[in-house]
Design a protein around this motif. Structure first.
Motif, PDB file in Angstrom:
ATOM      1  N   PHE A  46       1.035  -0.582  -3.971  1.00  0.00           N
ATOM      2  CA  PHE A  46       0.368  -1.834  -3.645  1.00  0.00           C
ATOM      3  C   PHE A  46      -0.042  -1.767  -2.180  1.00  0.00           C
ATOM      4  O   PHE A  46       0.445  -0.924  -1.437  1.00  0.00           O
ATOM      5  CB  PHE A  46       1.325  -3.012  -3.870  1.00  0.00           C
ATOM      6  N   GLU A  47      -0.902  -2.665  -1.769  1.00  0.00           N
ATOM      7  CA  GLU A  47      -1.305  -2.684  -0.371  1.00  0.00           C
ATOM      8  C   GLU A  47      -1.219  -4.106   0.167  1.00  0.00           C
ATOM      9  O   GLU A  47      -1.723  -5.046  -0.442  1.00  0.00           O
ATOM     10  CB  GLU A  47      -2.728  -2.159  -0.209  1.00  0.00           C
ATOM     11  N   GLU A  48      -0.515  -4.241   1.288  1.00  0.00           N
ATOM     12  CA  GLU A  48      -0.420  -5.485   2.042  1.00  0.00           C
ATOM     13  C   GLU A  48      -0.321  -5.104   3.505  1.00  0.00           C
ATOM     14  O   GLU A  48       0.238  -4.052   3.834  1.00  0.00           O
ATOM     15  CB  GLU A  48       0.834  -6.281   1.671  1.00  0.00           C
ATOM     16  N   PHE A  49      -0.823  -5.955   4.376  1.00  0.00           N
ATOM     17  CA  PHE A  49      -0.735  -5.729   5.826  1.00  0.00           C
ATOM     18  C   PHE A  49      -1.315  -4.379   6.215  1.00  0.00           C
ATOM     19  O   PHE A  49      -0.860  -3.738   7.150  1.00  0.00           O
ATOM     20  CB  PHE A  49       0.706  -5.829   6.332  1.00  0.00           C
ATOM     21  N   GLU A  50      -2.286  -3.934   5.431  1.00  0.00           N
ATOM     22  CA  GLU A  50      -2.950  -2.657   5.671  1.00  0.00           C
ATOM     23  C   GLU A  50      -2.019  -1.462   5.525  1.00  0.00           C
ATOM     24  O   GLU A  50      -2.234  -0.423   6.145  1.00  0.00           O
ATOM     25  CB  GLU A  50      -3.641  -2.668   7.039  1.00  0.00           C
ATOM     26  N   VAL A  51      -0.972  -1.603   4.733  1.00  0.00           N
ATOM     27  CA  VAL A  51      -0.076  -0.483   4.429  1.00  0.00           C
ATOM     28  C   VAL A  51       0.115  -0.395   2.923  1.00  0.00           C
ATOM     29  O   VAL A  51       0.065  -1.395   2.219  1.00  0.00           O
ATOM     30  CB  VAL A  51       1.299  -0.606   5.129  1.00  0.00           C
ATOM     31  N   ARG A  52       0.334   0.822   2.440  1.00  0.00           N
ATOM     32  CA  ARG A  52       0.591   1.045   1.018  1.00  0.00           C
ATOM     33  C   ARG A  52       2.091   1.185   0.818  1.00  0.00           C
ATOM     34  O   ARG A  52       2.759   1.845   1.596  1.00  0.00           O
ATOM     35  CB  ARG A  52      -0.140   2.289   0.539  1.00  0.00           C
ATOM     36  N   TRP A  53       2.595   0.525  -0.226  1.00  0.00           N
ATOM     37  CA  TRP A  53       4.029   0.543  -0.516  1.00  0.00           C
ATOM     38  C   TRP A  53       4.247   0.546  -2.026  1.00  0.00           C
ATOM     39  O   TRP A  53       3.362   0.200  -2.786  1.00  0.00           O
ATOM     40  CB  TRP A  53       4.716  -0.666   0.119  1.00  0.00           C
ATOM     41  N   ASN A  54       5.464   0.961  -2.420  1.00  0.00           N
ATOM     42  CA  ASN A  54       5.806   0.890  -3.842  1.00  0.00           C
ATOM     43  C   ASN A  54       7.096   0.102  -4.080  1.00  0.00           C
ATOM     44  O   ASN A  54       7.497  -0.072  -5.214  1.00  0.00           O
ATOM     45  CB  ASN A  54       5.911   2.287  -4.469  1.00  0.00           C
TER      46      ASN A  54
END
Length: 77
Positions: free
Chosen positions: A28-36
């Motif tokens: 997913f992407e939030e705050f211009e970062v990708r995370w899982n």
């Protein structure tokens, strides 16, 4: 200090909620970062904000404070 999952849990405790997991291949992407994986701490200590910890697999991406109006502010560790 390396911020491992255990170190973050010792610092902040167990999250109130979690989205995704270390083994979840979706990102997913939030705050211009990708995370899982997202750990959510609901208004810790009545501070007036939620705390969000984002991970990409075993790597800590960052920690943010989320205010009631939806504003996000990076938090220093």
């Amino acid at each position: 200090m390396a911020w491992t999952r255990g170190a973050v849990a010792r610092r902040f405790g167990n999250p109130d909620d979690q989205l995704g997991s270390v083994n979840d291949p979706r990102t997913f992407e939030e705050f211009e970062v990708r995370w899982n994986e997202k750990w959510i701490y609901r208004d810790p200590h009545g501070a007036g904000y939620d705390r969000v910890v984002l991970w990409r697999r075993y790597d800590l991406i960052g920690v943010w404070r989320v205010s009631a109006d939806g504003a996000w502010e990076p938090e220093e560790l």
